[in-house]
Design a protein around this motif. Sequence first.
Motif, PDB file in Angstrom:
ATOM      1  N   ALA A 159      -8.440   0.214  14.291  1.00  0.00           N
ATOM      2  CA  ALA A 159      -7.728  -1.068  14.270  1.00  0.00           C
ATOM      3  C   ALA A 159      -8.559  -2.129  13.551  1.00  0.00           C
ATOM      4  N   GLU A 160      -9.874  -2.049  13.686  1.00  0.00           N
ATOM      5  CA  GLU A 160     -10.754  -2.982  12.985  1.00  0.00           C
ATOM      6  C   GLU A 160     -11.185  -2.367  11.650  1.00  0.00           C
ATOM      7  N   THR A 161     -10.213  -2.162  10.781  1.00  0.00           N
ATOM      8  CA  THR A 161     -10.488  -1.676   9.423  1.00  0.00           C
ATOM      9  C   THR A 161     -10.086  -2.761   8.436  1.00  0.00           C
ATOM     10  N   TYR A 162     -11.031  -3.159   7.602  1.00  0.00           N
ATOM     11  CA  TYR A 162     -10.805  -4.224   6.629  1.00  0.00           C
ATOM     12  C   TYR A 162     -10.755  -3.543   5.260  1.00  0.00           C
ATOM     13  N   TYR A 163      -9.524  -3.322   4.805  1.00  0.00           N
ATOM     14  CA  TYR A 163      -9.193  -2.312   3.802  1.00  0.00           C
ATOM     15  C   TYR A 163      -8.633  -2.988   2.568  1.00  0.00           C
ATOM     16  N   GLY A 164      -9.205  -2.723   1.396  1.00  0.00           N
ATOM     17  CA  GLY A 164      -8.643  -3.371   0.224  1.00  0.00           C
ATOM     18  C   GLY A 164      -9.224  -2.871  -1.087  1.00  0.00           C
ATOM     19  N   LEU A 165      -8.381  -2.909  -2.128  1.00  0.00           N
ATOM     20  CA  LEU A 165      -8.810  -2.621  -3.498  1.00  0.00           C
ATOM     21  C   LEU A 165      -9.288  -3.945  -4.097  1.00  0.00           C
ATOM     22  N   VAL A 166     -10.599  -4.124  -4.129  1.00  0.00           N
ATOM     23  CA  VAL A 166     -11.184  -5.448  -4.424  1.00  0.00           C
ATOM     24  C   VAL A 166     -11.883  -5.510  -5.781  1.00  0.00           C
ATOM     25  N   GLU A 167     -11.635  -4.526  -6.643  1.00  0.00           N
ATOM     26  CA  GLU A 167     -12.376  -4.454  -7.904  1.00  0.00           C
ATOM     27  C   GLU A 167     -12.228  -5.697  -8.772  1.00  0.00           C
ATOM     28  N   VAL A 168     -11.085  -6.376  -8.677  1.00  0.00           N
ATOM     29  CA  VAL A 168     -10.872  -7.592  -9.469  1.00  0.00           C
ATOM     30  C   VAL A 168     -11.967  -8.625  -9.184  1.00  0.00           C
ATOM     31  N   GLY A 169     -12.494  -8.618  -7.949  1.00  0.00           N
ATOM     32  CA  GLY A 169     -13.559  -9.556  -7.579  1.00  0.00           C
ATOM     33  C   GLY A 169     -14.826  -9.384  -8.396  1.00  0.00           C
ATOM     34  N   VAL A 170     -15.018  -8.190  -8.993  1.00  0.00           N
ATOM     35  CA  VAL A 170     -16.180  -7.984  -9.865  1.00  0.00           C
ATOM     36  C   VAL A 170     -15.738  -7.771 -11.309  1.00  0.00           C
ATOM     37  N   GLY A 171     -14.546  -8.276 -11.629  1.00  0.00           N
ATOM     38  CA  GLY A 171     -14.094  -8.263 -13.018  1.00  0.00           C
ATOM     39  C   GLY A 171     -13.535  -6.947 -13.496  1.00  0.00           C
ATOM     40  N   LEU A 172     -13.163  -6.054 -12.582  1.00  0.00           N
ATOM     41  CA  LEU A 172     -12.672  -4.729 -12.954  1.00  0.00           C
ATOM     42  C   LEU A 172     -11.292  -4.485 -12.334  1.00  0.00           C
ATOM     43  N   ILE A 173     -10.778  -3.296 -12.514  1.00  0.00           N
ATOM     44  CA  ILE A 173      -9.569  -2.887 -11.802  1.00  0.00           C
ATOM     45  C   ILE A 173      -9.861  -1.552 -11.119  1.00  0.00           C
ATOM     46  N   PRO A 174      -9.101  -1.170 -10.099  1.00  0.00           N
ATOM     47  CA  PRO A 174      -9.311   0.148  -9.475  1.00  0.00           C
ATOM     48  C   PRO A 174      -9.112   1.249 -10.511  1.00  0.00           C
ATOM     49  N   ALA A 175     -10.062   2.195 -10.581  1.00  0.00           N
ATOM     50  CA  ALA A 175      -9.950   3.259 -11.589  1.00  0.00           C
ATOM     51  C   ALA A 175     -10.289   4.624 -11.024  1.00  0.00           C
ATOM     52  N   GLY A 176     -10.340   4.726  -9.698  1.00  0.00           N
ATOM     53  CA  GLY A 176     -10.558   6.024  -9.081  1.00  0.00           C
ATOM     54  C   GLY A 176      -9.261   6.596  -8.539  1.00  0.00           C
ATOM     55  N   GLY A 177      -8.166   6.126  -9.119  1.00  0.00           N
ATOM     56  CA  GLY A 177      -6.851   6.573  -8.667  1.00  0.00           C
ATOM     57  C   GLY A 177      -6.119   5.549  -7.827  1.00  0.00           C
ATOM     58  N   GLY A 178      -6.729   4.396  -7.585  1.00  0.00           N
ATOM     59  CA  GLY A 178      -6.106   3.379  -6.733  1.00  0.00           C
ATOM     60  C   GLY A 178      -4.819   2.821  -7.306  1.00  0.00           C
ATOM     61  N   CYS A 179      -4.828   2.452  -8.594  1.00  0.00           N
ATOM     62  CA  CYS A 179      -3.620   1.924  -9.235  1.00  0.00           C
ATOM     63  C   CYS A 179      -2.539   3.006  -9.299  1.00  0.00           C
ATOM     64  N   LYS A 180      -2.965   4.210  -9.684  1.00  0.00           N
ATOM     65  CA  LYS A 180      -2.029   5.329  -9.794  1.00  0.00           C
ATOM     66  C   LYS A 180      -1.351   5.616  -8.462  1.00  0.00           C
ATOM     67  N   GLU A 181      -2.133   5.629  -7.387  1.00  0.00           N
ATOM     68  CA  GLU A 181      -1.574   5.947  -6.062  1.00  0.00           C
ATOM     69  C   GLU A 181      -0.608   4.852  -5.598  1.00  0.00           C
TER      70      GLU A 181
END
Length: 798
Positions: free
Chosen positions: A606-628
């Motif tokens: 329940a205490e899981t802080y879950y997110g695709l945050v790559e934009v915060g370091v100037g990138l995009i998800p590229a390990g399959g995050g966008c695809k999924e």
Amino acid sequence: MNKPIRKAAVIGSGVMGSGIAAHLANVGIPCLLLDMVPKQLTDEETAKGLSLEHPAVRNRLAASAIAKLTKTKPAPLYDDSFAARITPGNLEDHLAQIADVDWVIEVVVENLQVKKELLRKVEQHWKPGTVVSSNTSGISINAMSADCSDEFRKHFMGTHFFNPPRYMKLLEIIPGERTDRDLVGRMKTFCETVLGKGVVLAKDTPNFIANRIGTYGLLITLQEMLDKGYTVEEVDAVTGPAMGRPKSATFRTLDLVGLDTFVHVADNVYANVADAAEKKAFESPEVLKSMVAKGWLGEKSGQGFYLKRKGSNGSEIHSLNLQTMEYQPQKKASSGSLEAAKLAKGAREKTKALITGGDRYSDLAWNIMKQVLVYSAEKVGEIADSIQEIDEAMKWGFNWEMGPFETWDAIGLVKSVEKMEKEGLSVPAWVKDWISQGNTSFYRKDNGSLFYVHGGQYKQVEERPEVISLRTLKEQNRVVKSNSGASLIDLGDGVVCLEFHSPNNAIGADILTMIQQSVDEVRTNFEGMVVANQGRNFCVGANLMLLLMEAQDEEWDEVDAIIRMFQNTMYKLKRLEKPVVAAPHRMTLGGGVEACMPADQVIASAETYYGLVEVGVGLIPAGGGCKEMALRVSQHVRHPDADLQPFINQVFETIGMAKVSTSGHDAKRLGYLRPTDRVLANQDHLIYEAKQAVLRMAQAGYEPIREEKIRVVGSEGKAVLQLGAIAMKESGYISDHDLLIAKKLAHVLAGGDVPAGSLVTEQYMLDLEREAFLSLTGEPRTQQRMQHMLTKGKALRN
């Protein structure tokens, strides 16, 4: 006596009462929240023409408490919508409704007579079999229920939640002398399994376990400080992480708790113990009483031992000089012992380094510690039956990394007792008897099982099947494969667990290699796999330092190889012909999310802080995050003529704004978790539940996930996404670099420049991800963001 708890009532809608009601709502238990009927109208009620008899007025206290739940920080609710599970009411009109609930929790003012009178009224409407408990932090359970019937008292106990109820693990259950012991056992199991708590059984003594020892420790620390002339910041430097305690240490903790609350808790012990020395130890120092009299209560009044002041460089935190009673800029404490503790690994080594450092801070640590250890030993049998319950209470209630008896073992039981006695401290006879028998520690391990001293001999710590310890399994030589970043551990019954253990559990080549090897091993020799670990956080993402170094050296082939390896590994994991269940907890960011996405099911804490945050370091998800995420939209909107755009817009916003869930349930709302994924209240049960899920799938005849094509919004949809980003840039919400990242993200999520409605392969989408990621890695502003995150620990908006 055996009925399940499906509905509850909480009486008292203050901070604790509403927080407990919120946590019941969090785990799906509808709750009635009752409070007093107001005696006066507010100005707003008067303006509306309401009378004191209007239901909105009569229920105002409870209703306003529920309304505050969605505004309070940290959030008491897993999801704001859960507030609807709480029904407001008042004690005059709705008390009779407690006949329809399974658990009544009293959370009114800490006054014995008020509580006794309320219990008298509760019993008039009480239905036999219903559990009734008090959330008191220290008032006697037996005294409270003295005037109630024997049958009522069989069902009455203390349930002391710690504040805030959602986040604090400890729950002390305090049986009265008449409480049914079977019922206590069932409530313990319920509170652990359903509420996710760490439960200890306390005796009906002043302040029970954690507050008794914690308050003693804080008072001893304050007295030592006053006697020896240490400053506020010196004490906090010693009594924080250097001693295996939270960063809030002593005085930030007091400020957070509230000095008036702390004095009240200390006074409760002072008034209810007979021993003169113990009474003296719980007498609040004059400086504390003076601060309360001045209204310097800590955070809630704006000043306590610390005060935030505006300076030339923004806000500055000043500390209180207890000699002058004036605030002054903090002076950082530094010494050999503090540096040694900082460099040491783990709480055991940090504590040893601190107390053996041979300087005045070592002396402070030792003089505090020795008194707390001896006091804890004196209270065994009085406040709790076992040292284990005392240790767990302090770890779960005060966030200590080690309990008192674990600490004693860490610093060396025999030598420390010798030193204590040389310094004139009286060590309890049972401790000396234990040492005289040739024992050198309170705890010992034997073949992976843990034992503790109890009644003059070692007793095995109860082993519960739902609590799986990866450390214990490793001690039992259950490691199938291992490297520097991850291990594959045999959980039994044909199931293995893939555990990350790199620094911060960041994903690098070592973890990816172990995932690939694990897939091959499971395919041949096991029924399925759990992806989980028991680190502080599940995974904070990919190895950013490695990526930055390669980018700065313009080693683009290496960057490309790293991303290809990540993508290929996740794809291989997804295509494994055996079931895979991921069990994330706490911070699960970027690559950590992408490591969970290939799983057949996610069972998150329940205490899981879950997110695709790559934009915060100037990138995009590229390990399959966008695809999924694009695949999920395509699967959700199955009809070929249905409009994908609103759903892909939502994904674009979620990833583009680097949204992180505030709970496991919130991760479902954001679309990171699927409807078939589960959220579990007790993090300690995660691996067990994940293992059971793997076995269920295997026994049902598991069919591997088959690849399907992804329907995308194409160039038309990309234009819509990019238009939204341009509008944000023109409104001043995002920078030029943010816009560049957004355009790249839009290109990937839309499926590139294909016609709307096109069907594309997963590999096609992965190629788009990788191309966008590579191009962004070469941007100087992205490299600046990566550097800033690594050095400052927060995002740079450039």
